[in-house]
Each structure stands twice: as C-alpha cells, then as structure tokens.
Write a protein that holds these residues in place. Structure first.
Motif, PDB file in Angstrom:
ATOM      1  N   LYS A   4       0.845  -1.195   0.000  1.00  0.00           N
ATOM      2  CA  LYS A   4       0.000   0.000   0.000  1.00  0.00           C
ATOM      3  C   LYS A   4       0.885   1.251   0.000  1.00  0.00           C
ATOM      4  CE  LYS A   4      -3.751  -2.330   2.473  1.00  0.00           C
ATOM      5  NZ  LYS A   4      -4.630  -2.313   3.675  1.00  0.00           N
ATOM      6  N   MET A   5       1.854   1.258  -0.904  1.00  0.00           N
ATOM      7  CA  MET A   5       2.770   2.393  -1.040  1.00  0.00           C
ATOM      8  C   MET A   5       1.983   3.648  -1.417  1.00  0.00           C
ATOM      9  SD  MET A   5       5.868   3.704  -1.108  1.00  0.00           S
ATOM     10  CE  MET A   5       6.945   2.258  -1.047  1.00  0.00           C
ATOM     11  N   ARG A   6       2.251   4.737  -0.700  1.00  0.00           N
ATOM     12  CA  ARG A   6       1.508   5.984  -0.940  1.00  0.00           C
ATOM     13  C   ARG A   6       2.267   6.938  -1.870  1.00  0.00           C
ATOM     14  NH1 ARG A   6       1.097   6.957   5.484  1.00  0.00           N
ATOM     15  NH2 ARG A   6       0.289   4.877   6.049  1.00  0.00           N
ATOM     16  N   ASN A   7       3.610   6.948  -1.711  1.00  0.00           N
ATOM     17  CA  ASN A   7       4.403   7.899  -2.494  1.00  0.00           C
ATOM     18  C   ASN A   7       5.786   7.315  -2.728  1.00  0.00           C
ATOM     19  OD1 ASN A   7       6.012  10.076  -3.403  1.00  0.00           O
ATOM     20  ND2 ASN A   7       4.675  11.552  -2.403  1.00  0.00           N
ATOM     21  N   TRP A   8       6.146   7.114  -3.991  1.00  0.00           N
ATOM     22  CA  TRP A   8       7.474   6.595  -4.337  1.00  0.00           C
ATOM     23  C   TRP A   8       8.207   7.659  -5.137  1.00  0.00           C
ATOM     24  CZ3 TRP A   8      10.734   3.018  -2.870  1.00  0.00           C
ATOM     25  CH2 TRP A   8      11.791   2.613  -3.705  1.00  0.00           C
ATOM     26  N   TYR A   9       8.858   8.587  -4.433  1.00  0.00           N
ATOM     27  CA  TYR A   9       9.637   9.656  -5.046  1.00  0.00           C
ATOM     28  C   TYR A   9       8.827  10.425  -6.087  1.00  0.00           C
ATOM     29  CZ  TYR A   9      13.320   7.195  -2.636  1.00  0.00           C
ATOM     30  OH  TYR A   9      14.063   6.578  -1.658  1.00  0.00           O
ATOM     31  N   GLY A  10       7.618  10.850  -5.657  1.00  0.00           N
ATOM     32  CA  GLY A  10       6.765  11.659  -6.515  1.00  0.00           C
ATOM     33  C   GLY A  10       5.680  10.884  -7.241  1.00  0.00           C
ATOM     34  N   VAL A  11       5.789   9.568  -7.299  1.00  0.00           N
ATOM     35  CA  VAL A  11       4.759   8.737  -7.942  1.00  0.00           C
ATOM     36  C   VAL A  11       3.746   8.330  -6.873  1.00  0.00           C
ATOM     37  CG1 VAL A  11       4.287   6.621  -9.205  1.00  0.00           C
ATOM     38  CG2 VAL A  11       6.401   7.895  -9.638  1.00  0.00           C
ATOM     39  N   LYS A  12       2.493   8.684  -7.071  1.00  0.00           N
ATOM     40  CA  LYS A  12       1.465   8.418  -6.080  1.00  0.00           C
ATOM     41  C   LYS A  12       0.901   7.001  -6.211  1.00  0.00           C
ATOM     42  CE  LYS A  12       1.597  12.671  -4.547  1.00  0.00           C
ATOM     43  NZ  LYS A  12       2.132  12.993  -3.198  1.00  0.00           N
ATOM     44  N   ASN A  13       0.783   6.321  -5.095  1.00  0.00           N
ATOM     45  CA  ASN A  13       0.138   5.008  -4.985  1.00  0.00           C
ATOM     46  C   ASN A  13       0.620   3.983  -6.018  1.00  0.00           C
ATOM     47  OD1 ASN A  13      -1.603   6.066  -2.896  1.00  0.00           O
ATOM     48  ND2 ASN A  13      -2.803   7.036  -4.537  1.00  0.00           N
ATOM     49  N   PRO A  14       1.915   3.806  -6.181  1.00  0.00           N
ATOM     50  CA  PRO A  14       2.397   2.790  -7.130  1.00  0.00           C
ATOM     51  C   PRO A  14       2.209   1.387  -6.558  1.00  0.00           C
ATOM     52  CG  PRO A  14       4.239   3.648  -5.891  1.00  0.00           C
ATOM     53  CD  PRO A  14       3.045   4.448  -5.451  1.00  0.00           C
ATOM     54  N   SER A  15       2.116   0.402  -7.431  1.00  0.00           N
ATOM     55  CA  SER A  15       2.046  -0.989  -6.983  1.00  0.00           C
ATOM     56  C   SER A  15       3.452  -1.462  -6.624  1.00  0.00           C
ATOM     57  CB  SER A  15       1.465  -1.876  -8.083  1.00  0.00           C
ATOM     58  OG  SER A  15       2.359  -1.948  -9.185  1.00  0.00           O
ATOM     59  N   LEU A  16       3.520  -2.565  -5.893  1.00  0.00           N
ATOM     60  CA  LEU A  16       4.828  -3.129  -5.547  1.00  0.00           C
ATOM     61  C   LEU A  16       5.585  -3.507  -6.808  1.00  0.00           C
ATOM     62  CD1 LEU A  16       6.783  -4.040  -3.363  1.00  0.00           C
ATOM     63  CD2 LEU A  16       5.580  -6.232  -3.256  1.00  0.00           C
ATOM     64  N   GLU A  17       4.873  -3.979  -7.823  1.00  0.00           N
ATOM     65  CA  GLU A  17       5.521  -4.340  -9.084  1.00  0.00           C
ATOM     66  C   GLU A  17       6.067  -3.108  -9.798  1.00  0.00           C
ATOM     67  OE1 GLU A  17       7.277  -6.493 -11.850  1.00  0.00           O
ATOM     68  OE2 GLU A  17       6.321  -7.282 -10.040  1.00  0.00           O
ATOM     69  N   VAL A  63       7.200  -0.413  -8.311  1.00  0.00           N
ATOM     70  CA  VAL A  63       8.410  -0.053  -7.577  1.00  0.00           C
ATOM     71  C   VAL A  63       9.550  -0.982  -7.951  1.00  0.00           C
ATOM     72  CG1 VAL A  63       9.457   0.131  -5.294  1.00  0.00           C
ATOM     73  CG2 VAL A  63       7.110   0.935  -5.660  1.00  0.00           C
ATOM     74  N   ARG A  64       9.263  -2.263  -7.999  1.00  0.00           N
ATOM     75  CA  ARG A  64      10.281  -3.252  -8.349  1.00  0.00           C
ATOM     76  C   ARG A  64      10.849  -2.986  -9.745  1.00  0.00           C
ATOM     77  NH1 ARG A  64      11.428  -8.851  -7.186  1.00  0.00           N
ATOM     78  NH2 ARG A  64      12.340  -9.856  -9.001  1.00  0.00           N
ATOM     79  N   LYS A  65       9.971  -2.705 -10.703  1.00  0.00           N
ATOM     80  CA  LYS A  65      10.403  -2.448 -12.072  1.00  0.00           C
ATOM     81  C   LYS A  65      11.252  -1.171 -12.134  1.00  0.00           C
ATOM     82  CE  LYS A  65      10.289  -3.256 -16.567  1.00  0.00           C
ATOM     83  NZ  LYS A  65      10.945  -2.043 -17.098  1.00  0.00           N
ATOM     84  N   ASP A  66      10.869  -0.169 -11.364  1.00  0.00           N
ATOM     85  CA  ASP A  66      11.620   1.079 -11.323  1.00  0.00           C
ATOM     86  C   ASP A  66      13.045   0.836 -10.832  1.00  0.00           C
ATOM     87  OD1 ASP A  66      11.808   3.893 -11.601  1.00  0.00           O
ATOM     88  OD2 ASP A  66      11.543   4.121  -9.441  1.00  0.00           O
ATOM     89  N   ILE A  67      13.168   0.073  -9.758  1.00  0.00           N
ATOM     90  CA  ILE A  67      14.488  -0.246  -9.205  1.00  0.00           C
ATOM     91  C   ILE A  67      15.285  -1.098 -10.184  1.00  0.00           C
ATOM     92  CG2 ILE A  67      15.699  -1.452  -7.352  1.00  0.00           C
ATOM     93  CD1 ILE A  67      13.346  -0.755  -5.527  1.00  0.00           C
ATOM     94  N   GLU A  68      14.640  -2.080 -10.768  1.00  0.00           N
ATOM     95  CA  GLU A  68      15.318  -3.005 -11.687  1.00  0.00           C
ATOM     96  C   GLU A  68      15.877  -2.259 -12.895  1.00  0.00           C
ATOM     97  OE1 GLU A  68      12.936  -5.981 -13.859  1.00  0.00           O
ATOM     98  OE2 GLU A  68      14.176  -7.463 -12.813  1.00  0.00           O
ATOM     99  N   ASP A  85       4.202  -2.221  10.710  1.00  0.00           N
ATOM    100  CA  ASP A  85       4.837  -3.508  10.416  1.00  0.00           C
ATOM    101  C   ASP A  85       6.268  -3.317   9.912  1.00  0.00           C
ATOM    102  OD1 ASP A  85       2.556  -5.060  11.078  1.00  0.00           O
ATOM    103  OD2 ASP A  85       1.669  -4.561   9.125  1.00  0.00           O
ATOM    104  N   TYR A  86       6.783  -2.087  10.025  1.00  0.00           N
ATOM    105  CA  TYR A  86       8.141  -1.744   9.602  1.00  0.00           C
ATOM    106  C   TYR A  86       8.335  -1.917   8.097  1.00  0.00           C
ATOM    107  CZ  TYR A  86       8.569  -2.415  14.625  1.00  0.00           C
ATOM    108  OH  TYR A  86       8.361  -2.375  15.985  1.00  0.00           O
ATOM    109  N   LYS A  87       7.322  -1.513   7.329  1.00  0.00           N
ATOM    110  CA  LYS A  87       7.421  -1.536   5.878  1.00  0.00           C
ATOM    111  C   LYS A  87       7.304  -0.112   5.332  1.00  0.00           C
ATOM    112  CE  LYS A  87       5.949  -6.246   4.877  1.00  0.00           C
ATOM    113  NZ  LYS A  87       5.105  -7.113   4.021  1.00  0.00           N
ATOM    114  N   LEU A  88       8.068   0.162   4.288  1.00  0.00           N
ATOM    115  CA  LEU A  88       8.126   1.496   3.700  1.00  0.00           C
ATOM    116  C   LEU A  88       6.835   1.823   2.964  1.00  0.00           C
ATOM    117  CD1 LEU A  88      10.013   3.946   3.106  1.00  0.00           C
ATOM    118  CD2 LEU A  88      10.709   2.737   1.020  1.00  0.00           C
ATOM    119  N   VAL A  89       6.238   2.987   3.262  1.00  0.00           N
ATOM    120  CA  VAL A  89       4.999   3.396   2.587  1.00  0.00           C
ATOM    121  C   VAL A  89       5.162   4.726   1.853  1.00  0.00           C
ATOM    122  CG1 VAL A  89       3.499   2.135   4.167  1.00  0.00           C
ATOM    123  CG2 VAL A  89       4.096   4.499   4.682  1.00  0.00           C
TER     124      VAL A  89
END
Length: 339
Positions: free
Chosen positions: A248-261, A263-268, A328-332
């Motif tokens: 349930k990521m809310r903000n990934w460096y300016g991208v709102k509500n991205p899916s875990l996939e 985020v994974r693709k962005d990092i990859e 739960d100590y997970k990044l949101v």
C-alpha cells in the motif's frame, strides 16, 4: 591455493587471506579450526593438506563449521573472475559437504589489503572455475564481520542467480534521467545486521519475518530494518523487496500510490544501468517520530555514490531522505532532497 602460484601471487593472496581472517571472520565471532600452509612452506616441500580451502571456521554463535577459500582479483577477464584453480575444481567436490560447506570469498578492485568489493559465493551454488562479474556483484557483502545468518542458511542446489545486465538500454537511460536519484537506490549498509540476506530458498523468500517488539525497541528495529533494506537493494537482491516495501505504497519519489511491481520495475531498470552503488547512512542523525496512526516518520542524511561499471569513476550525491514506515516496519512513502 595452488602450488604453482608465483611469489607475487602468493603475496597478494596472503594479504587478502589476512583481510578475510581479521575483518570478515574475526576471532571474537569465529573460531579458526584450520589454516592452509603458505608459500614459504610449500616452496620448501609441498604439503598436500594445502589442497584444502584456506580456512575452516566455527561460528561461536551457532556452532556451524564451514570452509572458506579466499580469492583476490585486481581485474576481471572477459567479464569473469577466476575463483577456483584447475585442481580445486576437483578437490573441492570431495571436501564440500552439507554439514561443512565451502564458501568462496572473492575480493576485487583496489588492493588485496583493502578490496573495493567483497562477495561471498556458496560453492554449492557455483562450482565453476570462473564466475560472471555481474553474478559476483549480486553476491556482494559489506566489508565487515559476516553475519552468522549468511552461513547457517543453506543454499538450494537448483537455485540459480540471474546476472544483472550491465549495458543500459535507451529506455532505462531516459527513465533514469526523468526520476530522482534515490527512486532506485541501493546502498551498502554501514553495519551488517543479522539478516537472512539473499541465500534463501523460495519458501523463505516468500515468508517475511515478524518481529515482536515493545515501544522502547522500535528505534533499533527500524534502524536495523532500514540498513537491511538498503543492503538487499545494493546487492541487487530484488526478491526480498516485499519484506520491506508495503503493498500500500503511498508515495514513491513523486509517484502516487504505485504498486509493488511498479516499484520493483523502477528499481530493476535503474540497477541494470547503474549496478554499482555505495551509500553511507548517517544513523547518528536519523530522526524517528511515531505518529498517532502507528506509522513512523523517519528522516536521515546520506552520502550516495553511483557508477555504471567497475572501473568507472563514482558520481557523488549528498542527500536527505524523508520516509514513512508503517507499524509492520514496511516502507509506505519516500522522498529525497539533494543538498
């Protein structure tokens, strides 16, 4: 080590062995059960016992015994590092067992006394004479005492490590230029904590660890979690991301509500272009504030270095991170500021 190495090779080998013994497997954490004879002994009369790996250690915490073969390489050859001699490809098959496994510690770059990178390679995973540079980097560990969890977790023989592509595509180049630096950050943790790292079987990968803590320990647990999270990223270990990033990521460096996939693709994509990163988190200046909803608002400064190839120069960035981690100590949520 092989009896045919010349004096110079032995000198470098002994320097790196000293590094492995004192830095990676120090006496306070590991008992030294066996150490191979050096060049001076073998040039007088070769001792057949020298065909064994360089060390046999026993972990003081777990009692686990294991062999370690130390290999230092200044440069790669045809994008591969030689990690076993012709003799060792045969003799190690006879020595290696599940009860007392062999690990190959590969140091590369800089000097044998202080290698730029260190990788811990389970012999059970890779028995070939040489290893691709990309695979070696995937197995990189911090230049500090090796956590016992890296040794006690057994590698499944059918598990394969897919190499990271070093050549950037036009798509990844454009993607990087349009994103913040840390939207795809991986870094070397300042301290190696007791994590199961990336030598896990598939079942363990899919089962996140739940830690029961009281409020007084939240700060230390969060520091450990942050360090482990970045350590996995820096080692290109994307399989464990779900243990650290909330679905349930809310903000990934300016991208709102991205899916875990997403985020994974962005990092990859980024790590395919820039697989070499080195970051120091200033844990002395980390600020953790618990919110009423159970989330943790966490900020910290960091020094971030990145390069595309082993021999390329580093680019240095001074950054300040603003993050939110859930109960739960997970990044949101994550944002960055260049200073």
């Amino acid at each position: 080590m092989s009896e045919n190495h010349n004096q110079d090779s032995f000198d470098k080998g002994l320097a790196f062995e000293d590094y492995v013994e004192k830095v990676l497997f120090p006496y306070n954490a590991y008992d030294l059960q066996h150490k191979t004879n050096g060049y001076e002994q073998n040039k007088e009369r070769y001792v057949t016992n020298s065909r064994k790996p360089d060390f046999r250690f026993k972990c003081r915490l777990t009692g686990k015994e294991f062999h370690v073969e130390a290999k230092y390489r200044t440069n790669s050859f045809k994008e591969r590092y030689e990690i076993l001699s012709d003799t060792q490809t045969t003799t190690f098959q006879e020595i290696h067992t599940t009860e007392v496994p062999i690990y190959i510690v590969l140091g590369y770059g800089n000097t044998a006394e202080d290698p730029e990178y260190v990788s811990l390679i389970p012999y059970e995973m890779h028995r070939e004479q040489s290893i691709p540079v990309s695979t070696a980097f995937q197995l990189q560990i911090p230049k500090a005492e090796v956590p016992s969890s890296l040794i006690t977790t057994r590698v499944t023989t059918d598990e394969k490590v897919e190499p990271v592509a070093f050549e950037a595509t036009e798509h990844t180049k454009k993607a990087f230029l349009s994103k913040p630096i840390l939207s795809v950050l991986g870094l070397v943790a300042v301290i190696a904590f007791g994590t199961t790292y990336f030598f896990l079987d598939d079942e363990s990968r899919d089962t996140p660890t739940t830690v029961a803590v009281n409020p007084e320990t939240n700060t230390e647990v969060l520091k450990n979690t942050i360090a482990e999270y970045y350590q996995h990223l820096d080692s290109n270990d994307l399989a464990t991301l779900h243990n650290y990033i909330s679905p349930k990521m809310r903000n990934w460096y300016g991208v709102k509500n991205p899916s875990l996939e997403d985020v994974r693709k962005d990092i990859e994509d980024y790590r395919n272009t820039y697989p070499f990163t080195e970051t120091k988190v200033d844990f002395e200046k980390i600020n953790i504030v618990e919110q009423d909803n159970g989330d943790f608002y966490i900020t910290y400064p960091m020094e971030y270095k990145v390069k595309s190839k082993v021999n390329a120069p580093y680019k240095l960035y001074d950054l300040y991170l603003t993050t939110i981690w859930d109960k739960d100590y997970k990044l949101v949520s994550a944002q960055e500021l260049r200073r």
